[in-house]
Motif scaffolding. Structure first.
Motif, PDB file in Angstrom:
ATOM      1  N   ARG A   1       6.278   1.238 -45.851  1.00 57.40           N
ATOM      2  CA  ARG A   1       5.543   0.842 -44.648  1.00 57.40           C
ATOM      3  C   ARG A   1       5.510  -0.686 -44.570  1.00 57.40           C
ATOM      4  O   ARG A   1       5.201  -1.354 -45.562  1.00 57.40           O
ATOM      5  N   HIS A   2       5.793  -1.225 -43.399  1.00 56.45           N
ATOM      6  CA  HIS A   2       5.903  -2.675 -43.218  1.00 56.45           C
ATOM      7  C   HIS A   2       4.675  -3.419 -43.718  1.00 56.45           C
ATOM      8  O   HIS A   2       4.785  -4.448 -44.397  1.00 56.45           O
ATOM      9  N   HIS A   3       3.495  -2.929 -43.388  1.00 58.41           N
ATOM     10  CA  HIS A   3       2.278  -3.494 -43.973  1.00 58.41           C
ATOM     11  C   HIS A   3       1.221  -2.406 -44.087  1.00 58.41           C
ATOM     12  O   HIS A   3       1.042  -1.585 -43.190  1.00 58.41           O
ATOM     13  N   SER A   4       0.562  -2.408 -45.240  1.00 61.52           N
ATOM     14  CA  SER A   4      -0.553  -1.490 -45.488  1.00 61.52           C
ATOM     15  C   SER A   4      -1.888  -2.188 -45.319  1.00 61.52           C
ATOM     16  O   SER A   4      -2.928  -1.540 -45.222  1.00 61.52           O
ATOM     17  N   ILE A   5      -1.848  -3.531 -45.314  1.00 62.55           N
ATOM     18  CA  ILE A   5      -3.037  -4.329 -45.042  1.00 62.55           C
ATOM     19  C   ILE A   5      -2.565  -5.622 -44.397  1.00 62.55           C
ATOM     20  O   ILE A   5      -1.439  -6.074 -44.628  1.00 62.55           O
ATOM     21  N   ALA A   6      -3.403  -6.199 -43.546  1.00 62.79           N
ATOM     22  CA  ALA A   6      -3.061  -7.458 -42.898  1.00 62.79           C
ATOM     23  C   ALA A   6      -4.337  -8.236 -42.628  1.00 62.79           C
ATOM     24  O   ALA A   6      -5.439  -7.668 -42.603  1.00 62.79           O
ATOM     25  N   PHE A   7      -4.175  -9.541 -42.429  1.00 61.12           N
ATOM     26  CA  PHE A   7      -5.325 -10.422 -42.209  1.00 61.12           C
ATOM     27  C   PHE A   7      -5.044 -11.400 -41.083  1.00 61.12           C
ATOM     28  O   PHE A   7      -3.926 -11.895 -40.942  1.00 61.12           O
ATOM     29  N   GLY A   8      -6.085 -11.661 -40.308  1.00 60.40           N
ATOM     30  CA  GLY A   8      -6.057 -12.738 -39.350  1.00 60.40           C
ATOM     31  C   GLY A   8      -6.985 -13.841 -39.819  1.00 60.40           C
ATOM     32  O   GLY A   8      -8.021 -13.577 -40.442  1.00 60.40           O
TER      33      GLY A   8
END
Length: 306
Positions: free
Chosen positions: A196-203
């Motif tokens: 999966r391309h991202h399992s967590i992300a942040f802004g």
């Protein structure tokens, strides 16, 4: 140590009935037997639950729960988190079982975002049957989907997730969301040890009042996304972003506001990466097409009224 995938999310709400309608009649999740503590549990596949909704006094995203490979990996991760100065709270056997886990600990990142890590994913032989006929969600080795959070101390938080927790950088862009003369905002899209391309992300920014920016569920095809979009309009839910396709993970989908105030992204055709060979990208735009955001519509309306 293998950080496998996003296993589940935990939510607190003072509006459990609204969440139940949202998840069963709009999303198409299957209501599972309630947890021993009374929390409502919802399935989208053969895991005993993917979304936990506990009745409380606030609207709050409690935690994203990530699975690791085994107990040795979980113990090693807990040790690393503690050495990094973050509190580690081990769950009782009863609480771990209630989370569908063999063992589990809770912690938070430097921005205060709630996190849980566990091993021993509990599955059920009872078939997943959506109450509204959704055939399936894309999960398996990719996990539940992804969670997007915020961090005012962006660099410190991203470093913690990569250097301590074991996530890996997928895409690290900066976007000028408010035009070329406005401030740029950093984003970090991080993958676990799966495709999966991202399992967590942040802004880069303050933690929102809901505790999260959005979570994502993936449907098998565009037809199912379109049917979900129709259901959103039928229920009168707030569309946070129109249909579009992201530049980095190539997902086609839309965003809708949940009863908890954060958003749910519903999409399909997400990019699958090779986590062993991936080289960090830095995309210059959020979307290839579409995705007009609610705040963009509001700014446009204000300009027309001026």
């Amino acid at each position: 140590m293998a950080l496998k995938a996003l296993g589940y999310v935990a939510i607190e709400t003072a509006k459990p009935e609204e969440w139940d309608t949202f998840l069963t009649q709009f999303v198409g999740a299957m209501r599972a037997p309630d947890a021993a503590d009374g929390a409502a549990l919802y399935r989208v596949d053969d895991r005993v639950f993917r979304i936990r909704v506990a009745t409380g006094t606030r609207e709050w995203f409690v935690a994203a729960g990530y699975e690791v490979s085994d107990r040795a990996a979980l113990d090693a991760l807990a040790d690393k988190v503690a050495k990094a100065g973050r509190a580690v709270t081990w769950a009782s056997a009863e609480m771990a079982t209630a989370r569908g886990a063999e063992a589990l600990f809770a912690t938070s990142d430097p921005a205060g975002n709630g996190l849980e890590f566990y091993c021993g994913d509990a599955r059920t032989a009872e078939p997943f049957v959506s109450p509204i006929g959704v055939p399936a969600f894309v999960t398996g080795v990719f996990g539940m989907g992804h969670a997007v959070l915020s961090a005012p101390n962006f660099d410190e938080t991203v470093a913690f997730h990569c250097d301590v927790l074991g996530f890996h950088q997928t895409d690290m862009p900066r976007f000028n969301l408010f035009g070329p003369d406005g401030p740029s905002m950093g984003f970090a899209f991080l993958h676990a040890d799966n495709g999966r391309h991202h399992s967590i992300a942040f802004g880069e920014g303050p933690v929102p009042p809901s505790g999260a920016v959005h979570i994502m569920l993936e449907l098998p095809d565009l037809t199912e996304v379109g049917k979900a979009h129709d259901r959103m309009k039928r229920f009168g839910y707030v569309e946070s972003a129109t249909l579009g396709r992201h530049a980095n993970d190539e997902t086609i989908g839309f965003y809708v506001q949940t009863p908890g105030g954060f958003d749910l992204e519903i999409g399909c055709d997400s990019k699958v990466i090779d986590p062993a060979t991936w080289v960090t990208t830095r995309h210059e735009s959020i979307s290839v097409w579409g995705h007009e955001w609610g705040w963009q519509k509001a700014m446009k309306a204000q300009g027309e009224q001026a």
